[in-house]
Enzyme design. Structure first.
Site, PDB file in Angstrom:
ATOM      1  N   HIS A 143      -9.245  -2.460  -5.348  1.00 51.41           N
ATOM      2  CA  HIS A 143      -8.146  -2.694  -4.402  1.00 51.41           C
ATOM      3  C   HIS A 143      -7.069  -3.589  -5.007  1.00 51.41           C
ATOM      4  CE1 HIS A 143      -6.048  -2.818  -0.614  1.00 51.41           C
ATOM      5  NE2 HIS A 143      -5.842  -4.099  -0.871  1.00 51.41           N
ATOM      6  N   ASP A 168      -3.143  -2.726  -5.308  1.00 52.55           N
ATOM      7  CA  ASP A 168      -2.018  -3.603  -4.972  1.00 52.55           C
ATOM      8  C   ASP A 168      -1.059  -3.748  -6.152  1.00 52.55           C
ATOM      9  OD1 ASP A 168      -2.788  -4.117  -2.368  1.00 52.55           O
ATOM     10  OD2 ASP A 168      -3.788  -6.011  -2.829  1.00 52.55           O
ATOM     11  N   HIS A 206       0.832  -1.213   0.000  1.00 50.75           N
ATOM     12  CA  HIS A 206       0.000   0.000   0.000  1.00 50.75           C
ATOM     13  C   HIS A 206       0.864   1.260   0.000  1.00 50.75           C
ATOM     14  CE1 HIS A 206      -3.463  -2.517   1.958  1.00 50.75           C
ATOM     15  NE2 HIS A 206      -3.162  -2.902   0.722  1.00 50.75           N
ATOM     16  N   HIS A 218      -0.412 -10.995  -4.956  1.00 50.83           N
ATOM     17  CA  HIS A 218       0.954 -10.565  -4.637  1.00 50.83           C
ATOM     18  C   HIS A 218       2.019 -11.516  -5.190  1.00 50.83           C
ATOM     19  CE1 HIS A 218      -0.548  -7.308  -2.288  1.00 50.83           C
ATOM     20  NE2 HIS A 218      -1.265  -8.120  -1.529  1.00 50.83           N
TER      21      HIS A 218
END
Length: 311
Positions: free
Chosen positions: A263, A267, A80, A290
């Site tokens: 969101h 990321d 973030h 991720h």
């Protein structure tokens, strides 16, 4: 084309708060850095302080977040803050922490963005390191079903698709046509989790700092009284005020119907910055995460090394 210069911040700032997974309170100090320094992190709670550049080849774990390094010097949940730095056009900054995880704050990048805006951003006297892709690229990460396509473009843009079959989220899409849309349309979007994931995550010593104030919790099934009682204890909530509305267990409403997709795009903006230079391309991403994002950033690093471009 007019030359772009690198940026750093006008002055340092500090943010203190608990980490999402450890729950431990950590103070982060973001400092200006000189030209060509890049973005780097270091822990000040260690006797042997190591500065770790925020690059894909330094990524360690990617479980529920992006971690730089490993072992005693690891720094978790950097995405973030990295997203805000990228979104605000910061090329050079040193981030110091007195612990092992960046605070989660409200689960978005907006608090970091607001701090960057408050202290101000200034240019340094060196040309920006950027890379403009001249040909399409395709990358797949089979273990997660993630797909990344790169289209030539003269600026940074993203089209993001997520797909959670048989859930209240389902398939969602989000777009960011250029970085001018980041502050209002992407930065405020919070992290999310499914209700059935919460207790297993707690058993694995994760999300100890999670709360209904920094995550959207989606519910796929009707809550039974015993479940409700247990969850109220976990989150320290009054059962009378613990409700499910449109599939979301929360005290606040989503900012956007497609906030989860936004969101995931947030990321990605943070994770792809780990490729090194500022990138000019249209990224079409499907089921990002991720682990896949970090692998894709590494793929881009290898490609750019093999195909150097005059800046």
């Amino acid at each position: 084309m007019e030359m772009e210069y690198q940026n750093t911040i006008q002055k340092e700032f500090r943010v203190t708060g608990p980490g999402l997974h450890t729950g431990r309170t950590v103070t982060v100090t973001v400092k200006p850095a000189f030209e060509d320094f890049g973005i780097a992190f270091r822990r000040t709670d260690r006797t042997n302080i190591i500065t770790q550049p925020a690059l894909a080849n330094n990524v360690g774990a990617t479980s529920r977040g992006t971690t730089l390094g490993s072992g005693r010097h690891s720094i978790a949940t950097i995405e973030h803050l990295m997203s805000a730095l990228h979104g605000m056009g910061v090329d050079n900054a040193l981030i110091e922490l007195d612990g092992g995880e960046v605070p989660i704050i409200d689960g978005s990048s907006r608090p970091w963005m607001l701090e960057l805006a408050r202290v101000g951003i200034r240019p340094v006297s060196a040309p920006r390191h950027s890379y403009t892709f001249k040909e399409p690229l395709h990358f797949e990460f089979p273990s997660t079903g993630s797909i990344f396509d790169v289209e030539p473009c003269d600026h940074f843009a993203v089209h993001c698709v997520i797909d959670f079959p048989n859930s209240v989220i389902g398939r969602q899409e989000a777009d960011m046509n250029d970085m001018s849309e980041y502050p209002a349309g992407i930065a405020p979007c919070r992290t999310f989790v499914f209700l059935h994931e919460i207790e297993p995550l707690l058993r694995f010593n994760l999300i100890k700092g999670g709360s209904l104030d920094n995550a959207l919790v989606y519910v796929n099934e009707e809550l039974k009284p015993r479940q409700l009682k247990r969850l109220c204890k976990i989150f320290n909530k009054d059962p009378n005020n613990f409700k499910v509305h449109d599939g979301v267990l929360n005290t606040t409403n989503p900012y956007y119907p497609n906030e989860p997709a936004r969101h995931k795009l947030l990321d990605f903006v943070g994770d792809v910055r780990l490729a090194g230079p500022m990138l000019n391309a249209k990224f079409n991403i499907y089921k990002p995460g991720h682990k896949a994002n970090a692998a894709f950033a590494g793929f881009l690093m290898d490609y750019m090394k093999k195909n150097p471009q005059q800046e």
